[in-house]
Enzyme design. Structure first.
Site, PDB file in Angstrom:
ATOM      1  N   ASP A 601       1.451  -1.211  -0.372  1.00  6.29           N
ATOM      2  CA  ASP A 601      -0.261   0.109   0.120  1.00  6.29           C
ATOM      3  C   ASP A 601       0.764   1.212   0.436  1.00  6.29           C
ATOM      4  OD1 ASP A 601      -3.265   0.718   0.931  1.00  6.29           O
ATOM      5  OD2 ASP A 601      -1.530   2.415   1.726  1.00  6.29           O
ATOM      6  N   ASN A 609      -2.641  12.995  -4.523  1.00  3.87           N
ATOM      7  CA  ASN A 609      -3.807  13.772  -5.328  1.00  3.87           C
ATOM      8  C   ASN A 609      -3.414  14.768  -4.840  1.00  3.87           C
ATOM      9  OD1 ASN A 609      -4.055  11.423  -6.728  1.00  3.87           O
ATOM     10  ND2 ASN A 609      -5.411  10.701  -5.434  1.00  3.87           N
ATOM     11  N   ASP A 618      -2.101   9.190 -10.170  1.00  7.27           N
ATOM     12  CA  ASP A 618      -1.856   8.105 -11.520  1.00  7.27           C
ATOM     13  C   ASP A 618      -0.777   7.765 -12.111  1.00  7.27           C
ATOM     14  OD1 ASP A 618      -4.946   8.430 -12.008  1.00  7.27           O
ATOM     15  OD2 ASP A 618      -5.483   8.818 -14.168  1.00  7.27           O
ATOM     16  N   GLU A 644      -4.735   2.119  -4.474  1.00  4.57           N
ATOM     17  CA  GLU A 644      -3.033   2.434  -4.910  1.00  4.57           C
ATOM     18  C   GLU A 644      -2.789   0.744  -3.636  1.00  4.57           C
ATOM     19  OE1 GLU A 644      -4.550   2.950  -1.459  1.00  4.57           O
ATOM     20  OE2 GLU A 644      -2.540   4.545  -0.569  1.00  4.57           O
TER      21      GLU A 644
END
Ligand code: GH3
Ligand code: MG
Ligand code: MG
Length: 729
Positions: A601, A609, A618, A644
């Protein structure tokens, strides 16, 4: 040469040949009989037994017999005889053989043999052309002889005085002419029968019937029929049998012409009328055979009427055929006119209305036989129709066979492509497809060497050669091939093939591939025989079919992949990884091998973000996925588990080995720098590791422990690896 022209010239060649034969024949006839003044005889009428005066014909040198009131006739012949020595041939009174019941000469106590049309004369040969009466040697100077004759049919007797040698020559020529006519008709009948058996067309049977009837009728009219041993019994019918034959011939000739001219189709009404007329004639012929003597005075004019009607119908039918361009109709028309004119004149001569023209009778008969021959040539033309029809049928059959063969080959290729490409690995699809294409196409178009070449096709360069040596077909001309592929049209050219330098034909069939990719089929056939347009089209069609299958196979792979993979990162999606987990756990349990699950993770990903935007997030996800994939081994699986969070499955590794992989992944991500708008972003991941325990029946148990280990790693400050304890409390 167009067929119509060929037919026309062929027809005139036949006509010229027949004309030549006819001319030969006619010249023989013209010189064959003595003129009217060969010997000089005067006829004077004598009262007959019944007391009636006999009739002398118009020219006074002929005695009319037959017809009402003239069943018997007599005349006195007067002539001057020169002396004949006993060694020389005697003087002979000769009369053309007309249908008289009996003819006899007498002088005082002397009586000649009695001659008759229907009675065989042993001393006259079987094909006599006249009644021959040799006179005694001792007669000299002016002699008068009585001629007595009986007959049912109206005709005239024309006595001539000939030397024995002359009479003998006349007889021999008569035999030759009659024999030739009969032989021609006999041959024609045989030929018609053979044609009927070959073509099974009733027309030929009609021709056979007509030729046979003509032969019999002519033999009867000449009186020869009753001389032939096997047919002598026909004499029993006498004059009426003769009329019956004439009527039957009159009935059959228009039937034959009608079939020849196709009148039934062109003029159905008229054809029906002709049919009815023919039936009436056949009935009349049957009445003749009834042998009722009282009918004879009626039958003879009726038969004459029938002959006139038949001649008219025949002329009309042939004229109509000529007008419609039916083969041989023009020569036939000319001959028919000649034969009918000769026949009509002969009829007049025989009734004493016209002077003596001895060539008229054989002339009319020759004309009739020749007309039959020409007609036969005309109907034989039908054979060429049959041949054309057969050729057409054969071509059509061959064509449909070829089409079926090709259709089968196409279906074959289609099936093979479908079956093979489905199980093909992605990179092998183009090669396999081209190989199948060549294997199916080369034998079909008889190409000894075949090669498929594609450049940049689905990102690949492919070259397949059948057999293996055929790569030489490309040689050093790839640029030329590429240029030709651009214009998209198949072509062929002669080439020298192989080391022997033999002649071969080469076909170039461009593949319909989107530029800048291009492709080409090269087919080489030994020998000078070119590829047909059809074969080139077939090659193009097979190539198109192959390309469609390649596209479909690749699309299917694409589809399968998109269903299995995560679109953003290219790792397996959650659904796929779940399936793999079940399978891998099963295998591990079966084989007693360890298997580990790693949860990876990204740390504080939300802040990336937030700070740089989703696009940057992305890009970071993709970069991390790439790094993880590269760090994992060949048999390991990587999936995006959600957001993610990634999952790695390590079959065959457990405990310490799995921890090492986890450390490796973590370290690799830490070292990774993601370029974003001039900045290098640093990322870290936390990793939770769990190895399958013997008690873990399902992957979910191991996953749960890995998840918990990840949670622990996060709590431990992130960017670290935590391994779930072997026994979790
Ligand atoms: P932690 O270290 O505790 O894991 O912090 P975190 O921010 O990574 O934790 P959290 O699970 O709260 O945040 C995950 C974020 O990942 C939320 C979401 O915006 C982001 N995210 C999930 N999927 C995608 C994706 O496909 N693209 C982008 N750009 N962001 C995603
Ligand atoms: Mg996170
Ligand atoms: Mg998360």
């Amino acid at each position: 040469m167009p067929p119509s022209l060929r037919n026309a010239s062929h027809e005139w060649t036949v006509a010229a040949g027949l004309l030549f034969l006819l001319a030969l024949f006619a010249s023989a006839v013209a010189g064959g009989l003595p003129g009217p003044d060969a010997g000089s005889i005067q006829l004077r009428p004598l009262p007959t037994a019944g007391g009636a005066m006999p009739a002398l014909a118009a020219d006074g040198q002929a005695l009319a017999i037959g017809g009402p009131g003239h069943e018997q006739a007599a005349a006195r012949l007067r002539f001057d005889l020169q002396h004949k020595a006993p060694g020389e041939a005697p003087w002979v009174v000769w009369m053309e053989r007309v249908p008289a019941g009996s003819v006899q000469l007498s002088r005082g106590g002397w009586r000649s043999v009695e001659r008759g049309f229907f009675t065989p004369n042993a001393d006259a040969g079987s094909l006599p052309s006249g009644y021959v009466f040799p006179l005694p040697y001792d007669w000299q100077g002016t002699v008068e002889v009585d001629l007595r004759a009986r007959g049912d049919l109206a005709t005239v007797l024309r006595p001539r005085l000939l030397s024995g040698t002359e009479a003998w020559q006349v007889e021999r020529r008569g035999v030759a002419i009659s024999a030739t006519i009969y032989a021609s008709l006999f041959t024609l009948a045989l030929l018609a029968l053979a044609l009927f058996s070959a073509a099974r067309d009733r027309l030929f049977l009609t021709l056979f019937g007509c030729a046979t009837l003509t032969l019999l009728t002519l033999a009867a009219v000449n009186g020869h029929l009753y001389q032939v041993g096997g047919l002598r019994w026909l004499a029993a019918w006498g004059a009426q049998g003769l009329l019956a034959l004439q009527l039957l011939l009159c009935a059959s000739l228009p039937q034959l012409l009608q079939r020849y001219a196709g009148t039934r189709q062109a003029h159905p009404g008229l054809a029906r009328a002709i049919d009815q007329g023919c039936i009436a004639l056949a009935v009349l012929a049957a009445v003749c055979l009834l042998d009722l003597h009282v009918l004879l005075p009626w039958l003879q004019p009726l038969a004459l009427l029938a002959r006139v009607a038949c001649a008219g119908a025949c002329l009309w039918l042939v004229g109509d055929a000529a007008r419609r361009g039916i083969p041989m109709a023009w020569p036939l028309l000319v001959l028919a006119v000649l034969a009918i004119a000769a026949g009509a004149s002969g009829e007049l001569v025989q009734r004493g209305h016209l002077g003596d023209y001895p060539w008229l009778r054989p002339g009319a008969q020759i004309g009739l036989a020749a007309a039959m021959a020409v007609l036969a040539v005309g109907v034989v033309n039908r054979i060429s129709d049959y041949r054309d029809q057969r050729d057409r049928d054969q071509l059509a059959r061959m064509d449909s066979e070829r089409r079926m063969q090709r259709e089968a080959a196409r279906a074959d290729l289609n099936g093979a492509l479908q079956a093979k490409l489905r199980s093909c690995a992605e990179g092998d699809i183009e090669w396999t497809a081209f190989r199948l294409l060549l294997d199916h196409l080369a034998p079909l178009v008889r190409a000894g060497n075949a090669l498929a070449l594609a450049r940049g096709y689905h990102g690949q360069d492919v070259q397949v050669a059948v057999p293996a040596g055929a790569e030489a077909l490309v040689g050093a001309r790839e640029l030329a091939l590429r240029r030709h592929a651009a214009n998209g049209i198949p072509l062929q050219q002669p080439v020298t093939a192989g080391m022997g330098g033999g002649v071969a034909m080469e076909a170039l069939v461009p593949l319909q591939i989107r530029a800048p990719a291009w492709g080409m089929l090269l087919l080489e056939r030994a020998g000078g025989e070119g590829f047909t347009t059809e074969e080139l089209a077939l090659a193009g069609e097979f190539a198109r079919l192959t390309l469609v299958h390649v596209d479909q196979a690749l699309a299917a792979i694409q589809l399968r992949r998109s269903a299995e993979l995560d679109a953003l990162t290219g790792a397996f999606n959650r659904r796929t990884i779940d399936q793999w987990l079940v399978r891998s756990f099963g295998e591990a349990e079966r084989d007693g091998q360890p298997i580990s699950v790693l949860f990876v993770d990204m740390d504080h990903f939300k802040s990336i973000n937030d700070k740089y935007g989703h696009a940057c997030g992305d890009e970071c996800l993709r970069a991390v996925a790439r790094t993880l994939r590269a760090s994992l081994g060949e048999g390991d699986l990587l999936g995006r588990y959600g957001g993610e969070e990634f999952i790695a499955v390590l079959p065959g590794r457990g405990g310490a080995a799995a921890r090492m992989v986890g450390e490796q992944l973590r370290g690799d991500v830490e070292r990774l720098g993601v370029d974003w708008e001039g900045q290098v972003l640093r990322l870290t991941v936390s990793v939770g590791v769990a190895t399958r325990l013997d008690g873990d029946a399902r992957p979910a148990d191991t996953i749960e422990r890995a998840d918990k280990a990840l949670y622990t790693a996060k709590r431990s400050g992130r960017n670290c690896v935590h391994v779930a304890p072997a026994i979790f409390s």
